[in-house]
Design a protein around this motif. Structure first.
Motif, PDB file in Angstrom:
ATOM      1  N   TYR A  91       8.133   1.544   6.084  1.00 11.97           N
ATOM      2  CA  TYR A  91       6.887   0.984   5.573  1.00 11.97           C
ATOM      3  C   TYR A  91       6.126   0.339   6.717  1.00 11.97           C
ATOM      4  O   TYR A  91       6.628  -0.578   7.364  1.00 11.97           O
ATOM      5  CB  TYR A  91       7.126  -0.045   4.472  1.00 11.97           C
ATOM      6  N   ASP A  92       4.966   0.857   6.964  1.00 17.50           N
ATOM      7  CA  ASP A  92       4.101   0.313   8.013  1.00 17.50           C
ATOM      8  C   ASP A  92       4.840   0.234   9.346  1.00 17.50           C
ATOM      9  O   ASP A  92       4.702  -0.727  10.102  1.00 17.50           O
ATOM     10  CB  ASP A  92       3.593  -1.065   7.610  1.00 17.50           C
ATOM     11  N   GLY A  93       5.666   1.264   9.612  1.00 26.09           N
ATOM     12  CA  GLY A  93       6.378   1.347  10.881  1.00 26.09           C
ATOM     13  C   GLY A  93       7.704   0.626  10.932  1.00 26.09           C
ATOM     14  O   GLY A  93       8.390   0.665  11.968  1.00 26.09           O
ATOM     15  N   ALA A 150       0.377   4.219   0.483  1.00 26.48           N
ATOM     16  CA  ALA A 150       0.071   5.183   1.540  1.00 26.48           C
ATOM     17  C   ALA A 150       0.846   4.894   2.820  1.00 26.48           C
ATOM     18  O   ALA A 150       1.028   5.782   3.655  1.00 26.48           O
ATOM     19  CB  ALA A 150      -1.430   5.178   1.822  1.00 26.48           C
ATOM     20  N   LYS A 151       1.329   3.659   2.977  1.00 26.36           N
ATOM     21  CA  LYS A 151       2.056   3.292   4.194  1.00 26.36           C
ATOM     22  C   LYS A 151       3.561   3.472   4.049  1.00 26.36           C
ATOM     23  O   LYS A 151       4.315   3.194   4.970  1.00 26.36           O
ATOM     24  CB  LYS A 151       1.774   1.820   4.542  1.00 26.36           C
ATOM     25  N   LEU A 152       4.001   3.938   2.873  1.00 24.98           N
ATOM     26  CA  LEU A 152       5.427   4.051   2.590  1.00 24.98           C
ATOM     27  C   LEU A 152       5.899   5.494   2.661  1.00 24.98           C
ATOM     28  O   LEU A 152       5.306   6.387   2.057  1.00 24.98           O
ATOM     29  CB  LEU A 152       5.726   3.493   1.193  1.00 24.98           C
ATOM     30  N   ASP A 197       0.854  -1.180   0.000  1.00 22.68           N
ATOM     31  CA  ASP A 197       0.000   0.000   0.000  1.00 22.68           C
ATOM     32  C   ASP A 197       0.892   1.233   0.000  1.00 22.68           C
ATOM     33  O   ASP A 197       1.570   1.510   0.997  1.00 22.68           O
ATOM     34  CB  ASP A 197      -0.890  -0.021   1.247  1.00 22.68           C
TER      35      ASP A 197
END
Length: 383
Positions: free
Chosen positions: A98-100, A77-79, A75
């Protein structure tokens, strides 16, 4: 690169064995210089109109986007993409999150080039998709973990000291785990004077051998095995990285030709333009093993053309130090044999390394501790 999927009993790899990502990302170096121009186009697309007030048309490639998400797609948006950590002829790698999770992001851009047709771009994207669909299934402690990829995302942003830079709509990226120890090459350079303990040499070699053995078990030939493409995690575990020229092994060796790799590590059959198979990786491993032991560069005094000629015609190999235990020297010699059929499989190399006794030392002797150190090396020519 030759066409055709090859016959034989290994079965049905067809087009997959033609993948070569170095041809995919050759446009990468120019993507930042075009980013500002692309920002304007993005704004026009966002408003739905061009400068003359007419509705903006979506690019042809976006109209052909897949209707479903592949299982390797992330996704966007998570990067979050941050500063550059490496630049090269064929790629730019950024730090990211990415995603934390800390990640490394390789950016590829194939669009907006007068020399690329829509058909060319479609073919590049198909090859990219095949490559990552193979990589994302790999799972081994000595192979860099693939997290995901994205093709043609329009909402990627790079964070810089001056704010965000929008990326061209054709940008693609590959996301892998971030390894803080950097390249094995750098670690060896740092230890060039004092050298490594023998047990450390064998452990590093085992990490690399196990990773390659795993890839070969999946019919993957790396084709650019060198210490620069091996990364270290925080515990100094070696992980194979950079699958830019990796490909599935062809069922027919004649379908695997062409000079691919890095001079100094390339097997004679590759330098010759002859057909080759996974044993080219075994040869490269032998050179890496010498480099790990010596913490030095092979052939430092020879030019590119001299190396090529000497390796192929004179069977030249790096100088094996006399202080090198015969058990390790034997692994080197077998791996870099001129005849690929005489080289061991990587699974056998793992067994050979596991059998080496490191309890009594045997590491490379530092220069300032040698007596008569000029006799420490011997040039190795032939089996």
């Amino acid at each position: 690169m030759k066409e055709g999927g090859g016959g034989g009993g290994d079965g049905g790899f067809v087009r997959a064995d033609q993948i070569d990502l170095k041809s995919l990302d050759e446009q990468l170096e120019r993507h930042l210089s075009r980013a500002w121009t692309m920002e304007k186009r993005k704004e026009e697309a966002a408003t739905g109109a061009d400068q003359r007030g007419r509705p903006a048309l979506a690019p042809a490639h976006s109209l052909q986007r897949r209707q479903r998400r592949e299982d390797w797609e992330i996704d966007p948006a998570k990067l979050v993409i941050r500063g550059v950590i490496a630049r090269g002829t064929f790629g730019t790698v950024h730090r990211g999150v990415y995603d934390g999770h800390d990640v490394a992001v390789k950016l590829l851009d194939w669009g907006e080039d007068d020399h690329r047709s829509e058909q060319d771009i479609a073919a590049l994207r198909a090859a990219f998709s095949q490559e990552v669909s193979v990589w994302h299934k790999l799972d081994h402690p000595n192979v860099t973990k693939f997290i995901g990829a994205v093709m043609g995302a329009r909402d990627l942003n790079i964070q810089t000291e001056n704010g965000h830079i929008g990326m061209p709509s054709n940008v693609c990226c590959v996301i892998v785990e971030y390894l803080p120890g950097g390249a094995l090459k750098g670690f060896l350079i740092k230890n060039r004077r004092k050298k490594l303990a023998f047990k450390v040499v064998v452990q590093i070699a085992l990490d690399l051998a196990r990773g390659l053995s795993y890839l070969h078990s999946k019919k993957i030939v790396h084709r650019d095995v060198k210490t620069e493409n091996m990364l270290l995690d925080k515990t100094r575990t070696v992980k194979i990285a950079d699958f830019g020229v990796a490909r599935l092994e062809a069922s027919n060796p004649s379908d695997m030709t062409g000079e691919t790799g890095t001079l100094g590590y390339m097997a004679p059959e590759v330098l010759n333009g002859s057909p080759y198979n996974r044993k080219c990786d075994v040869y490269s491993f032998g050179i890496c093993l010498w480099e790990i032991y010596c913490c030095d560069m092979p052939y430092p005094d020879l030019s590119f053309s001299e190396v090529t000629s000497a390796v192929v015609r004179q069977n030249l190999r790096p100088e094996i130090p006399r202080c090198c235990p015969s058990s390790l020297a034997n692994v080197m010699k077998r791996c870099w044999d001129a005849n690929p059929d005489k080289r061991p499989e990587m699974a056998e190399v793992v067994s050979m390394l596991e059998a080496i006794d490191t309890s009594k030392g045997g590491g490379m002797i530092p220069v300032d501790q040698r007596q008569g150190w000029l006799s420490c090396f011997r040039r190795y020519r032939g089996p």
